[in-house]
Design an enzyme around this catalytic site. Structure first.
Site, short mmCIF file in Angstrom:
data_model
loop_
_atom_site.label_atom_id
_atom_site.label_comp_id
_atom_site.label_asym_id
_atom_site.label_seq_id
_atom_site.Cartn_x
_atom_site.Cartn_y
_atom_site.Cartn_z
N ARG A 1 0.80 -1.09 -0.09
CA ARG A 1 -0.15 -0.02 -0.45
C ARG A 1 1.31 1.30 0.21
O ARG A 1 0.44 2.23 -0.71
CB ARG A 1 -0.82 0.07 0.63
CG ARG A 1 -1.73 1.56 1.22
CD ARG A 1 -3.23 1.18 1.82
NE ARG A 1 -3.26 0.46 3.53
CZ ARG A 1 -2.31 0.48 4.39
NH1 ARG A 1 -2.41 1.54 4.99
NH2 ARG A 1 -2.41 -0.42 5.25
N TYR B 1 -15.22 17.48 -14.59
CA TYR B 1 -16.48 15.94 -14.33
C TYR B 1 -17.27 15.40 -13.87
O TYR B 1 -16.98 16.08 -12.54
CB TYR B 1 -15.22 15.53 -14.33
CG TYR B 1 -15.49 13.98 -14.83
CD1 TYR B 1 -15.38 13.37 -16.35
CD2 TYR B 1 -15.23 13.15 -13.88
CE1 TYR B 1 -15.86 11.74 -15.67
CE2 TYR B 1 -15.49 11.35 -13.89
CZ TYR B 1 -15.99 11.42 -14.79
OH TYR B 1 -16.19 9.80 -15.16
N ASP C 1 -7.18 19.10 -14.30
CA ASP C 1 -7.17 17.42 -14.40
C ASP C 1 -6.49 17.72 -15.99
O ASP C 1 -7.37 18.43 -17.19
CB ASP C 1 -8.66 17.49 -14.98
CG ASP C 1 -8.94 16.06 -14.63
OD1 ASP C 1 -9.15 15.54 -15.89
OD2 ASP C 1 -10.00 15.67 -14.31
N LYS D 1 -7.70 6.35 -19.98
CA LYS D 1 -8.40 7.18 -21.25
C LYS D 1 -7.13 6.87 -21.95
O LYS D 1 -6.64 6.38 -22.07
CB LYS D 1 -8.89 8.61 -20.94
CG LYS D 1 -10.03 8.88 -19.41
CD LYS D 1 -11.35 8.44 -19.85
CE LYS D 1 -12.83 8.24 -18.65
NZ LYS D 1 -12.91 9.17 -18.20
C1 LIG Z 1 -13.00 9.95 -16.70
C2 LIG Z 1 -13.28 11.42 -16.26
C3 LIG Z 1 -12.41 11.22 -14.40
C4 LIG Z 1 -12.82 9.91 -13.63
O1 LIG Z 1 -11.27 8.85 -14.06
P1 LIG Z 1 -11.79 7.05 -14.05
O2 LIG Z 1 -10.26 6.90 -13.57
O3 LIG Z 1 -13.42 7.37 -14.19
O4 LIG Z 1 -12.51 7.49 -12.38
C5 LIG Z 1 -12.15 12.38 -14.44
N1 LIG Z 1 -12.37 13.74 -15.48
C6 LIG Z 1 -12.08 13.03 -16.39
C7 LIG Z 1 -11.76 14.53 -17.64
C8 LIG Z 1 -12.51 12.27 -16.97
O5 LIG Z 1 -12.33 12.39 -17.84
#
Ligand SMILES: *Cc1c(COP(=O)(O)O)cnc(C)c1O
Length: 379
Positions: A46, A98, A170, A195
């Site tokens: 962890r 998001y 982000d 992504k």
């Molecule tokens: C998908 C996404 C998230 C969240 O990510 P997860 O891996 O689904 O928890 C956060 N910010 C953006 C811009 C996203 O497209």
């Protein structure tokens, strides 16, 4: 060395113990201590694991940070970063954030006495007006979802620094290949590695990167305290995906530009949102702070019925939430990412019943274009 080369040749390219050219997956949860008094680098997975560490160091290098942290999802990375805050602190956050981030801020952190204000982050005057004495974090997402709005990163950083607040960004849509927020003064870069970074629609993962040693120490402690760490198989999948990020993103971005131009000219398309189009609001700012326009665009058809017809006839893209994969992904924000938002609020934000988002994958461009053309002919 160019980032493209770094993606394939970094210190984790060859395992020094065996010569293996793929990072070994260390399933161990715990590590034997050879010395009674001095413990080794790893003790319990962890707090540290060599496979996860390979990913953490790779993303830190790509983003130009000192430390990276891998989490069980993008939301785990974002939520853990918010744990840097304390009761009574205030977050100024972009209003097209998001959906999951919207939820943690409004439903969860609010119960712990962390305040927030949503603001149009493209409007620097509005950002300045809403900073309060207890504002500790300004939270950006650029390009944003689903309208690809562009925030002036340097402008927001300047305001934040003048008021002693941290900035979070982000960077999921751009990836470090196109945009390196730490170089522009941002404090914490966040990713849904689900992504583009992993890129194959086969893993859920999140990353955080910082440039400041003190922040790194705090975040490391939060990572092992909260414990939402990324598993080793998944860390390996993200590492594997990263090796081809450059070629994937280059192909997809080129196709996205062509598709955006095609849709922009099409009589049945009311509007195209893509930072690469010169009429896009924020096009100039984006060009100054990023190296490319990315693989995601949104476009507007007349109404829900037009969207329904188009989706029924589009055969190549999958129809799903998510983005940034080898296959093109078509999403319908009104019923997917923004389904929980009251309709009036959604419309106020420009997310109409006719809006579709496409994340362009690796299909041959001519095939994708022909598919869109025939699907639009039924609309
Ligand atoms: C998908 C996404 C998230 C969240 O990510 P997860 O891996 O689904 O928890 C956060 N910010 C953006 C811009 C996203 O497209």
């Amino acid at each position: 060395m160019d980032i493209q080369t770094k993606l394939v040749h970094n210190q984790w390219q060859i395992d020094t113990q065996t010569g293996a050219v793929s990072v070994p997956i260390h399933h161990a949860s715990t590590f034997h201590q050879f010395d009674f008094d001095t413990f080794g680098k790893y003790d319990y997975s962890r707090s540290g694991n060599p496979t996860r560490e390979a990913l953490e160091e790779t993303i830190a290098e790509l983003e130009g940070g000192v430390s990276g942290f891998a989490f069980a999802s993008g939301m785990a990375a974002i939520s853990t970063a918010f744990l840097l805050l304390s009761k009574g602190d205030h977050v100024l956050i972009t209003d097209d954030v998001y959906g999951g981030t919207y939820r943690i801020i409004t439903d969860v952190l609010s119960r712990f006495g962390i305040e927030h204000t949503f603001v149009d982050m493209t409007d620097l005057d509005a950002v300045a007006r809403h900073i309060r004495p207890n504002t500790k974090v300004i939270y950006m997402e650029t390009p944003s979802n689903p309208l690809l709005k562009i925030t002036d990163i340097r402008g927001v950083v300047k305001l934040a620094k003048a008021h002693g607040c941290l900035t979070f960004l982000d960077n999921t849509f751009a990836t470090p290949l196109l945009q390196r927020p730490l170089d522009l003064g941002v404090d914490v870069v966040l990713h849904s590695a689900t992504k583009f970074l992993a890129g194959h629609s086969d893993v859920i993962a999140g990353l955080a990167v910082v440039k400041d040693e003190r922040l790194a120490k705090q975040l490391r402690k939060l990572q092992y305290s909260f414990g939402a760490v990324l598993g080793v198989q998944d860390a390996w999948l993200v590492l594997r995906g990263l090796k081809t990020l450059h070629v994937r993103l280059e192909h997809s971005s080129r196709s996205a530009m062509q598709l955006a131009q095609f849709l922009h000219r099409h009589p049945k398309v009311a509007h195209v949102y893509y930072p690469g189009l010169s009429h896009h609001e924020g096009h100039v700012i984006h060009r100054e702070q990023a190296r490319g326009f990315g693989a995601v665009l949104s476009f507007e058809l007349e109404d829900e019925q037009a969207v329904r017809t188009f989706v029924q006839h589009a055969h190549i893209p999958i129809f799903a939430v998510s983005l940034g994969a080898v296959e093109s992904i078509l999403s319908y924000p009104a019923k997917m990412s923004h389904a929980a938002m009251p309709k009036a609020e959604r419309l106020r934000r420009g997310i109409t019943d006719g809006l579709l988002r496409i994340s362009v994958g690796l299909e041959a461009m001519d095939d994708l274009m022909a598919d869109f053309e025939q699907a639009l002919s039924y609309v």
